[in-house]
Design an enzyme around this catalytic site. Structure first.
Site, mmCIF file in Angstrom:
data_model
loop_
_atom_site.group_PDB
_atom_site.id
_atom_site.type_symbol
_atom_site.label_atom_id
_atom_site.label_comp_id
_atom_site.label_asym_id
_atom_site.label_seq_id
_atom_site.Cartn_x
_atom_site.Cartn_y
_atom_site.Cartn_z
ATOM 1 N N VAL A 14 0.555 -15.991 -8.367
ATOM 2 C CA VAL A 14 -0.519 -16.932 -8.694
ATOM 3 C C VAL A 14 -1.271 -17.406 -7.455
ATOM 4 C CG1 VAL A 14 0.571 -17.718 -10.826
ATOM 5 C CG2 VAL A 14 1.106 -18.874 -8.669
ATOM 6 N N LYS B 145 0.827 -1.209 0.000
ATOM 7 C CA LYS B 145 0.000 0.000 0.000
ATOM 8 C C LYS B 145 0.860 1.257 0.000
ATOM 9 C CE LYS B 145 -3.104 -2.926 -0.049
ATOM 10 N NZ LYS B 145 -2.157 -4.024 -0.237
ATOM 11 N N ASP C 90 -4.754 -17.341 7.630
ATOM 12 C CA ASP C 90 -4.549 -17.923 6.303
ATOM 13 C C ASP C 90 -4.398 -19.432 6.307
ATOM 14 O OD1 ASP C 90 -4.610 -15.353 5.380
ATOM 15 O OD2 ASP C 90 -2.583 -15.334 4.548
ATOM 16 N N ARG D 167 -1.494 -17.852 -2.895
ATOM 17 C CA ARG D 167 -0.729 -18.190 -1.697
ATOM 18 C C ARG D 167 -1.179 -19.547 -1.166
ATOM 19 N NH1 ARG D 167 2.101 -13.968 0.231
ATOM 20 N NH2 ARG D 167 2.213 -14.855 2.327
ATOM 21 N N HIS E 170 -23.468 16.041 2.351
ATOM 22 C CA HIS E 170 -23.268 16.501 0.967
ATOM 23 C C HIS E 170 -22.271 17.655 0.953
ATOM 24 C CE1 HIS E 170 -24.137 17.584 -3.188
ATOM 25 N NE2 HIS E 170 -24.239 18.846 -2.787
ATOM 26 N N VAL F 111 -5.537 -10.364 -7.157
ATOM 27 C CA VAL F 111 -5.353 -9.163 -6.338
ATOM 28 C C VAL F 111 -3.895 -8.725 -6.327
ATOM 29 C CG1 VAL F 111 -5.561 -8.222 -4.013
ATOM 30 C CG2 VAL F 111 -7.315 -9.780 -4.880
ATOM 31 N N ALA G 159 -6.232 -10.275 5.960
ATOM 32 C CA ALA G 159 -5.685 -9.942 7.277
ATOM 33 C C ALA G 159 -6.786 -9.690 8.295
ATOM 34 C CB ALA G 159 -4.777 -8.713 7.163
ATOM 35 N N VAL H 257 1.346 -20.025 -18.682
ATOM 36 C CA VAL H 257 2.813 -20.031 -18.775
ATOM 37 C C VAL H 257 3.326 -21.469 -18.683
ATOM 38 C CG1 VAL H 257 4.959 -19.298 -17.662
ATOM 39 C CG2 VAL H 257 3.024 -17.703 -17.848
#
Length: 479
Positions: free
Chosen positions: A278, A58, A320, A280, A452, A191, A328, A246
């Site tokens: 590709v 980021k 994960d 994780r 607004h 992503v 995360a 590939v």
């Protein structure tokens, strides 16, 4: 060293360090084991996310976006900025300082909360024991009333493009380029591939993205995916090639020749750098003793139930390394849930309301179900869409690509999903996450007063558009 703890956490990524801190806040004695070493030679607290993932990427995305904005878009505001250049080494140094600040912050939080930080590789043994192998090879054992496994994930390697972290790199290596490659190849239009490709494309690289699938962003609502593909290819000049598998690569003379297969046959491209992105995989190798009782399932994930409990009482797994999206914030909230359940609280987690974000520009963010998922499930729904080109705030900021798409149940009007591509999509979608958490209808958002001019008004108008009541665009006639 104390060797018995109420909770031993393996891994200090977003799932692990949050679990450790929350458990300590609840009065439990906690140790957190981390195997990695960061660029500063210290324990890599924060895991992939803080060290080589979410945060550094980021930082580069924001730096490269500001550069591209100054070079290409300031003129629309009447600002003359000639000869804008990017000092890549300084950009990388800034990224490293941010990482250092945040990882150091975790160390301080551990001290404040009384979490014992242990450097080494943790392995779950039978009887709720954890073996710790230090960097020097010495081995010690911890006794735990409870174990939380939060070992995280690692980039997937593919045989046709072996990583050397020089010419062929993974996502970690792509954060360390000290100069902009002339031609950059990216394997994978997910992503990570899109975010990293965006960084270097903005800085002047010719970027070619090779994606084996025939569909762009298949997990994303396809109306959003099609808009994203149009913006990335037409406006930002990313060369995205779908159906490109590939098959081989050869590094020679500091460049890499990539061979891939598409509908037209075999083709080759030469790049200065190649990023393999590709996906994780869970880091479960050597993590569990054969008699630990903890079960691995397909692709190396640890089996858990809805409360992240393994089949061994007192042993949990989060983040994960278990089922669900590799995000995360999902891991962090699982860590909190588990810590609270260990402390005797009746904590649970709503997996239907986890937002996802792609931090390209424009950002892509979503919560809930896509239109394609609802069709497949046979659920009747209605849709409201509001484009940012009709938002005064977006136009004032010269940032009006994209739209907000709200999906509600055809009969109950309950919000089933929201999908956004556009400015600040990551923050806008969070408003809908909160609404969905409370079971809101599209009408509820439509009846809410929004400030607004704000970008949030696009969420309001999309909710109104569900019933054809949007004010600032023509409404489609309801059948």
């Amino acid at each position: 060293m104390m060797s018995k703890f109420d909770v031993v956490v393996i891994g200090s990524g977003p799932a692990g360090y949050v679990a450790a801190i929350r458990a300590a806040q609840l009065g439990l004695s906690v140790a957190c084991i981390e195997k990695s070493t960061n660029k500063l030679g210290k324990t890599g607290l924060g895991g992939t996310c803080l060290n080589v993932g979410c945060i550094p990427s980021k930082a580069l995305l924001d730096s490269s976006h500001k550069f591209a904005e100054a070079r290409d878009d300031f003129k629309f505001h009447g600002i003359a900025a000639k000869g804008v250049s990017m000092d890549v080494a300084k950009m990388i140094d800034r990224k490293d300082k941010i990482v250092g600040q945040l990882t150091g912050g975790i160390g301080q939080l551990f001290k404040v909360n009384g979490v014992k930080e242990i450097k080494g590789f943790g392995k779950v043994l039978a009887g709720k024991k954890v073996e710790v192998t230090a960097d020097d090879g010495s081995v010690s054992t911890l006794d735990a009333e409870n174990i939380i496994i939060a070992a995280g994930s690692a980039p997937i390697d593919i045989p046709p493009a072996p990583i050397d972290q020089d010419v062929i790199v993974d996502s970690t290596g792509a954060l360390e380029f000290l100069k902009v490659p002339k031609r950059l190849g990216v394997i994978g239009a997910g992503v990570i591939g899109l975010e990293l490709g965006s960084v270097w494309a903005r800085l002047g690289a010719e970027v070619v993205v090779l994606e084996a699938l025939d569909v762009f962003l298949p997990a994303v609502d396809q109306q959003v995916a099609k808009e994203a593909q149009r913006i990335f290819t037409k406006k930002q000049k990313l060369d995205i090639r779908l159906g490109a598998r590939v098959t081989a690569s050869e590094v020679k003379g500091g460049k890499v020749t990539v061979t891939y297969q598409d509908a037209d046959g075999e083709k080759q491209e030469v790049f200065d750098k190649l990023v393999v992105a590709v996906g994780r995989r869970p880091q479960s190798e050597n993590l569990l003793a054969a008699d630990s009782g903890v079960r691995l399932v397909e692709r190396g994930f640890i089996y858990v139930n809805d409360h992240c409990e393994t089949e061994v009482p007192g042993v949990f797994a989060v983040g994960d390394i278990v089922r669900g999206p590799m995000l995360a914030h999902k891991g962090s909230e699982e860590g909190v849930m588990v810590a609270e359940r260990i402390a005797g609280k009746k904590a649970a987690m709503n997996y239907d309301c986890i937002p996802s974000v792609i931090y390209t520009h424009p950002e892509i963010a979503a919560v809930g179900q896509t239109e394609e998922q609802l069709k497949a499930d046979g659920i009747e729904y209605k849709v409201g869409v509001f484009p940012f080109v009709a938002s005064g705030r977006a136009l004032a900021a010269n940032d009006s690509d994209g739209f907000v798409k709200m999906i509600a149940h055809a009969e109950t009007d309950r919000i089933l999903g929201c999908h956004i591509i556009g400015p600040s999509a990551a923050d806008l979608v969070q408003q809908v996450v909160i609404a969905m958490e409370f079971g809101s209808s599209a009408e509820d958002i439509g009846l809410t007063v929004f400030g607004h001019p704000t970008l949030s008004e696009a969420v309001h108008e999309a909710a109104l558009a569900v019933e054809g009541h949007a004010i600032h665009i023509p409404n489609k006639k309801k059948r």
